[in-house]
Design an enzyme around this catalytic site. Structure first.
Site, PDB file in Angstrom:
ATOM      1  N   LYS A   1      27.541  38.553  48.740  1.00 27.49           N
ATOM      2  CA  LYS A   1      27.301  38.465  49.547  1.00 27.49           C
ATOM      3  C   LYS A   1      27.121  37.012  50.126  1.00 27.49           C
ATOM      4  O   LYS A   1      26.986  37.535  51.786  1.00 27.49           O
ATOM      5  CB  LYS A   1      26.701  39.672  49.884  1.00 27.49           C
ATOM      6  CG  LYS A   1      27.025  41.081  49.919  1.00 27.49           C
ATOM      7  CD  LYS A   1      28.056  41.580  50.936  1.00 27.49           C
ATOM      8  CE  LYS A   1      28.335  43.190  50.173  1.00 27.49           C
ATOM      9  NZ  LYS A   1      29.092  44.226  51.344  1.00 27.49           N
TER      10      LYS A   1
ATOM     11  N   SER B   1      25.613  48.364  40.505  1.00 28.50           N
ATOM     12  CA  SER B   1      26.576  47.937  41.002  1.00 28.50           C
ATOM     13  C   SER B   1      27.823  47.297  40.067  1.00 28.50           C
ATOM     14  O   SER B   1      28.518  47.055  39.619  1.00 28.50           O
ATOM     15  CB  SER B   1      26.446  47.611  42.402  1.00 28.50           C
ATOM     16  OG  SER B   1      26.358  45.710  42.717  1.00 28.50           O
TER      17      SER B   1
END
Lengths: 321, 93
Positions: free
Chosen positions: A44, A264
């Protein structure tokens, strides 16, 4: 790149490592792109830099002007990455976040000086998005970046992650990533399909819809606008759901190749293995997958140390993905 | 063909609280139609009037999203597991 002017110059250009020791097929190579190497610790960082630069380009943010407030819904990594970038660029950040994320994420946000606005944990990321939208309507003077709808999100991956993958792995045949906002899949997927037609794009989805009880009916559902804007249904070749147990199992398995990754990323690796199993044994294939972040933020979940049944049970209440 | 369908939390109140049901059908479309016939309270929650999938419903056959493997025409084999999941904002975002 031994000496740089700014930490922001360290975002991107991440390494790719061969993790084929975990491939279920000898004819299928699996390569993992290590996004945990970014300075704030996740994929991110690319998105945060892109969102802030876009807002500065269009004049919504002005570097050096005091009192500017940025607001964003995030279950973790985008908020943390934005907090780092905002601190460097002099903006105040408010992150709308479900109450049931792992405590490390909240600690990291506070470390970077961000303010947390709590959204109901039972409503998951949907609830955070809804609350952020209503706050944005009340405070039009705040800059609402809205990663789920902002073209600067997939653009970060179209301009950086995608080209890096093709440069480092020109033989790529499949790209497997998590769905989330869909920014990685839309940006990398579009870049790869334009520059190497035939590459298959696979999405991995954790079954978060099972635990979100803030929905009154299916009509309260949510599809990220950037997924629709990029014709996501047509861009993807396959989408698979990965269960919490598989995610934890593959998160643990990644340590066998020396990688300590977030949960994840374990889920995405499980998806990469499902992808490998579809490839005929007489065909060679090279799958590129993403390690979104490292495992540090998830230590409190006991994902590596506790009984797997307990970890899976906890995953129904706490947002790990 | 009998398949097991996993019901998401949001639909359970309209289906007597069931978490799984066994449904006969040779395609996904058959199975979803059978479900709405048996449980009329979920009418309009699975299929649109034209027979396409509700936009906020994700349907998986053995963990594969059916939108990429034939949609409502995706075939069902005996003992397949079908999972219905609402579309929600993404995980690690």
């Amino acid at each position: 790149m031994a000496r740089v002017e700014s930490v922001l110059d360290l975002v991107g250009s991440t390494p790719v490592v061969d993790v084929s020791a975990l491939s279920p097929r000898a004819n299928v190579t699996i390569l993992a792109k290590l996004e945990g190497r970014n300075p704030a610790g996740s994929v991110k960082d690319r998105v945060a830099v892109s969102l802030i630069r876009a807002a500065e380009r269009d004049g919504r943010l002005v570097p050096g002007r005091p009192g500017q407030i940025v607001m964003e819904p995030s279950s973790g990594n985008t908020g943390i990455a934005l907090a780092m970038v905002c601190r460097l660029r002099g903006y105040d950040l408010k992150v709308v976040m479900p109450t049931n994320v792992s405590p490390e994420r909240r600690q990291l946000l506070l470390a970077w000086g961000a303010e947390i606005i709590d959204s109901p944990g039972t409503e998951g990321s949907n609830g955070a998005v809804r609350l952020a939208q209503s706050i944005a309507a009340e405070h039009p003077e705040w800059v609402f970046l809205y990663q789920y709808a902002n073209p600067a999100n997939p653009l970060a991956h179209y301009e950086t992650t995608g080209p890096e993958i093709l440069a480092d792995v020109p033989e790529v045949t499949h790209f497997v990533a998590g769905l989330g906002t869909s920014g990685t899949l839309m940006g990398v997927g579009r870049y790869l399909k334009e520059h190497k037609p035939g590459v298959q794009i696979w999405a991995v989805e954790p079954p978060s819809g099972e635990i979100v009880d803030g929905l009154r009916s299916l009509d309260d559902g949510y599809i990220p606008p950037i997924f629709i804007d990029n014709q996501g249904v047509d861009l993807l070749d396959r989408k698979v759901v990965v269960r919490p147990r598989e995610s934890i199992e593959w998160t643990r398995a990644m340590t066998q190749v020396g990688l300590f990754v977030g949960i994840s990323s374990g889920a995405i690796m499980a998806g990469a293995v499902k992808c490998a199993l579809t490839i005929p044994e007489d065909q060679a294939a090279t799958i590129v997958t993403i390690v979104c972040d490292d495992g540090w933020k998830y230590l409190s979940t006991g994902a590596w140390s506790d009984d797997i049944d307990d970890v899976v049970e906890r995953a129904k209440r706490i947002i790990y993905f | 063909m009998a398949a097991t369908v996993r019901i998401p939390t949001v639909l359970r109140p309209a289906m007597g609280g069931l978490t799984t049901v066994s449904v006969e059908g040779s395609t996904i479309g058959d199975v979803l139609l059978e479900l709405t016939t048996t449980y009329p309270a979920i009418q309009g929650q699975l299929l649109n009037q034209d027979g396409t999938l509700h936009r906020f419903l994700n349907v998986y056959v053995n963990d594969d999203d059916v939108r990429y493997i034939g949609g409502v025409d995706a075939p069902i084999a005996d003992n397949d597991e079908i999972t219905l999941l609402p579309a929600v904002a993404g995980g690690a975002a």
